[in-house]
Write an enzyme that holds these catalytic residues in place. Structure first.
Site, mmCIF file in Angstrom:
data_model
loop_
_atom_site.group_PDB
_atom_site.id
_atom_site.type_symbol
_atom_site.label_atom_id
_atom_site.label_comp_id
_atom_site.label_asym_id
_atom_site.label_seq_id
_atom_site.Cartn_x
_atom_site.Cartn_y
_atom_site.Cartn_z
ATOM 1 N N HIS A 195 0.834 -1.206 0.000
ATOM 2 C CA HIS A 195 0.000 0.000 0.000
ATOM 3 C C HIS A 195 0.873 1.262 0.000
ATOM 4 O O HIS A 195 0.673 2.167 -0.809
ATOM 5 C CB HIS A 195 -0.926 -0.040 1.222
ATOM 6 C CG HIS A 195 -1.640 1.249 1.493
ATOM 7 N ND1 HIS A 195 -2.573 1.781 0.620
ATOM 8 C CD2 HIS A 195 -1.562 2.120 2.535
ATOM 9 C CE1 HIS A 195 -3.044 2.919 1.124
ATOM 10 N NE2 HIS A 195 -2.442 3.146 2.279
ATOM 11 N N HIS B 265 3.460 7.411 5.371
ATOM 12 C CA HIS B 265 2.228 8.059 5.843
ATOM 13 C C HIS B 265 1.464 7.257 6.896
ATOM 14 O O HIS B 265 0.704 7.832 7.666
ATOM 15 C CB HIS B 265 1.315 8.427 4.667
ATOM 16 C CG HIS B 265 0.513 7.286 4.110
ATOM 17 N ND1 HIS B 265 0.984 6.451 3.137
ATOM 18 C CD2 HIS B 265 -0.744 6.842 4.396
ATOM 19 C CE1 HIS B 265 0.069 5.549 2.843
ATOM 20 N NE2 HIS B 265 -0.994 5.756 3.587
ATOM 21 N N GLU C 227 0.758 5.894 12.765
ATOM 22 C CA GLU C 227 -0.526 5.358 13.187
ATOM 23 C C GLU C 227 -0.461 3.834 13.388
ATOM 24 O O GLU C 227 -1.047 3.304 14.330
ATOM 25 C CB GLU C 227 -1.574 5.709 12.113
ATOM 26 C CG GLU C 227 -2.987 5.353 12.463
ATOM 27 C CD GLU C 227 -3.624 6.321 13.451
ATOM 28 O OE1 GLU C 227 -3.031 7.392 13.689
ATOM 29 O OE2 GLU C 227 -4.699 5.991 13.982
ATOM 30 N N ASP C 228 0.256 3.138 12.519
ATOM 31 C CA ASP C 228 0.139 1.676 12.477
ATOM 32 C C ASP C 228 1.348 0.908 13.004
ATOM 33 O O ASP C 228 1.323 -0.316 13.032
ATOM 34 C CB ASP C 228 -0.147 1.205 11.038
ATOM 35 C CG ASP C 228 -1.491 1.715 10.545
ATOM 36 O OD1 ASP C 228 -2.252 2.244 11.377
ATOM 37 O OD2 ASP C 228 -1.769 1.598 9.340
ATOM 38 N N ASP D 210 -3.496 8.212 -1.346
ATOM 39 C CA ASP D 210 -3.820 7.174 -0.366
ATOM 40 C C ASP D 210 -5.247 6.688 -0.594
ATOM 41 O O ASP D 210 -5.525 5.489 -0.679
ATOM 42 C CB ASP D 210 -3.655 7.783 1.034
ATOM 43 C CG ASP D 210 -4.033 6.839 2.157
ATOM 44 O OD1 ASP D 210 -3.678 5.640 2.073
ATOM 45 O OD2 ASP D 210 -4.669 7.298 3.125
ATOM 46 N N ASP E 139 -22.573 13.917 -24.968
ATOM 47 C CA ASP E 139 -21.156 13.637 -24.760
ATOM 48 C C ASP E 139 -20.930 12.265 -24.120
ATOM 49 O O ASP E 139 -19.985 12.068 -23.375
ATOM 50 C CB ASP E 139 -20.500 14.741 -23.915
ATOM 51 C CG ASP E 139 -21.174 14.898 -22.561
ATOM 52 O OD1 ASP E 139 -22.232 14.277 -22.350
ATOM 53 O OD2 ASP E 139 -20.629 15.628 -21.713
HETATM 54 MN MN MN Z 1 -2.863 4.604 3.949
#
Ligand code: MN
Length: 508
Positions: free
Chosen positions: A38, A62, A66-67, A134, A255
């Site tokens: 990811h 990123h 957090e993880d 993301d 269109d």
């Molecule tokens: Mn992410």
């Protein structure tokens, strides 16, 4: 994209790569893939958009804070304050389910989150761009999530990220995000649409593909150089929205498929248009010159519909490679361009601040000063920012971007609070109209004012923007010294530096 090969193992990106791979090594995604896939995908997208190494490194990192067990301070120590600040912004945005809930729910807590969210990206646009990358990867891999989370993700994407990407001029991204979300948010409607358009799509796409070489030959015989030509089908979600406006009558959509012609210069765009109109008669009322009058998100192109081969109404979009890149990448294209120009200038952001598509970021910042109550701010964002837009014009051709069904009074307040307060009448396309007339995109609006005039209480019945409502109320409820207070709150621009003669509100 092979990031290590592109940047080298010892570069900032290379080091962030190794760090993030190690930090996430024991975790897996819902799909069973290693979590780091990811991070790589998000960073790859950011690199494709042409953002700087700091952004690519931040994209790799990123989710680290957090993880994993690493902290922001670890990131700062390893990669410096700039990467740290981007990762910090991204970590804050992780709480976004609450933030988006703030758009629909009325609790003060959530609107405070939404406010923080907007402030955090307004400080550094790169935070938002990485966040969009993301979200794109999460949406592309949505299938492996449980149904409930899929719905939440998709709903947020449709309500928040799609419109944000659009407002940043990233039309391709916005279209892809919306199409990925559409079947999850509105499954029945999606199925119906699929059934309705499948055949016409394939038929018309085949027709347009057959047209491509004809168009190329036609332009070449008139000595117009062609960079590329292709046939594109309209995105599902945008088609769905359009059908809602046209009583689901597919016959009114011209269109469904468009032939896109890319030529080297602006002159060549108009020349190509001339040749196409000469060969095939134009369908009246369908020509749009977004080169002379770009859309408010910065989009430029010529659009026309003609009675083409076999008298079939066919849309053409004509633009230069630069306009094409901007239409696909929007703000990211400007960012990369500006960055390339001032390699040494750290504050790239200031260089692109005046771009059309960034004015709304400025506007949001100004609102933060205007609306001190978070509930009020939330309401303003909801109605003024996320609703469908109308683009009306001043007599000087400045585009005023308003929510759907906005009236001349909203228009007047949008230009300046004094123009709103003193508004006595409005001319739309040269004709006097009642002040509660809903405006339409492309209307040229002229506000008639009278010095010393006060807003009418009656206006509150029909104005659509929170800004107008707030201003009207504050004048109606103001104590006697209001003139002084208003002057303090809205000083006239001291140097006339408002956009092309329009005074700016709340200039700081
Ligand atoms: Mn992410």
């Amino acid at each position: 994209m092979d990031l290590l090969a592109k940047y080298g193992a010892k570069s900032l990106v290379g080091r962030a790569y190794t760090f993030a791979a190690e930090a996430h090594k024991d975790t897996k995604r819902a799909s069973g893939d290693p979590y780091f896939t990811h991070c790589k995908a998000v960073a790859g997208t950011v690199a494709e958009w042409g953002l700087d190494e700091t952004s690519v490194a931040a994209a790799l990192l990123h989710d680290v804070v957090e993880d994993t067990s690493f902290t922001l301070d670890d990131v700062g120590r390893e990669f410096g304050p700039e990467v740290r600040s981007l990762v910090e912004g991204l970590t804050k945005l992780k709480n976004l389910p609450h933030a988006t809930a703030g758009i629909t729910k009325e609790s003060g807590d959530e609107s405070e989150n939404l406010r923080k969210f907007i402030v955090s990206f307004a400080e550094d646009i790169r935070v938002l761009l990485v966040k969009l990358a993301d979200r794109l990867h999460n949406m592309r891999t949505l299938a492996s999530l449980p149904l409930e989370r899929r719905r939440t993700f998709a709903w947020e994407t449709l309500e928040l990220y799609g419109p944000l990407a659009y407002r940043l001029g990233m039309q391709k991204l916005s279209g892809e995000l919306e199409d990925l979300a559409f079947p999850h948010v509105l499954p029945k409607e999606y199925e119906e649409l699929e059934k309705l358009v499948k055949e016409p799509y394939e038929e018309r796409l085949a027709y347009a593909h057959a047209l491509v070489p004809k168009v190329e030959t036609l332009l070449k015989t008139h000595s117009i150089p062609v960079v590329s030509t292709d046939a594109r089908a309209k995105r599902h979600y945008s088609l769905y929205k359009k059908l809602l406006r046209h009583d689901k009558d597919l016959g009114k959509i011209y269109d469904l498929v468009a032939v896109r012609v890319i030529v080297p210069s602006v002159e060549a765009c108009y020349a190509a248009l001339g040749v196409i109109h000469q060969e095939w008669p134009p369908f009246s009322g369908r020509f749009k010159d977004y080169i002379a009058r770009p859309k408010s998100n910065g989009y430029r192109s010529l659009h026309t519909a003609v009675f083409c081969v076999d008298r079939k109404v066919t849309e053409f979009q004509i633009r230069t490679p630069e306009m094409h890149a901007e239409a696909e990448l929007g703000i990211a294209a400007h960012w990369a361009y500006q960055q390339a120009r001032n390699q040494k200038n750290a504050n790239v952001w200031s260089g692109i601040r005046d771009k059309q598509e960034l004015r709304w970021v400025e506007q949001l910042r100004n609102w933060q000063g205007t609306f001190t109550d978070p509930g009020e701010f939330q309401e303003a964002v909801k109605t003024d920012f996320f609703r469908d837009r109308v683009y009306a014009l001043t007599p000087e051709n400045d585009i005023i971007d308003l929510p759907a069904d906005a009236t001349p009074v909203d228009f007047a307040y949008h230009i300046h609070s004094d123009i709103g307060d003193q508004c006595t009448g409005a001319r739309v396309n040269g004709k006097m109209v009642p002040l509660d007339t809903p405006l339409r995109s492309g209307d040229i609006v002229e506000i008639v004012t009278q010095k010393g005039k006060k807003p009418s209480k009656d206006w509150l019945r029909f104005v659509k923007t929170s800004l107008a409502k707030k201003q009207i109320r504050s004048v109606l409820n103001a104590p006697r010294n209001s003139a002084i207070r208003r002057l303090v709150n809205n000083p006239p621009p001291e140097d006339g530096s408002g956009h092309r003669g329009i005074p700016r509100r709340n200039k700081k």
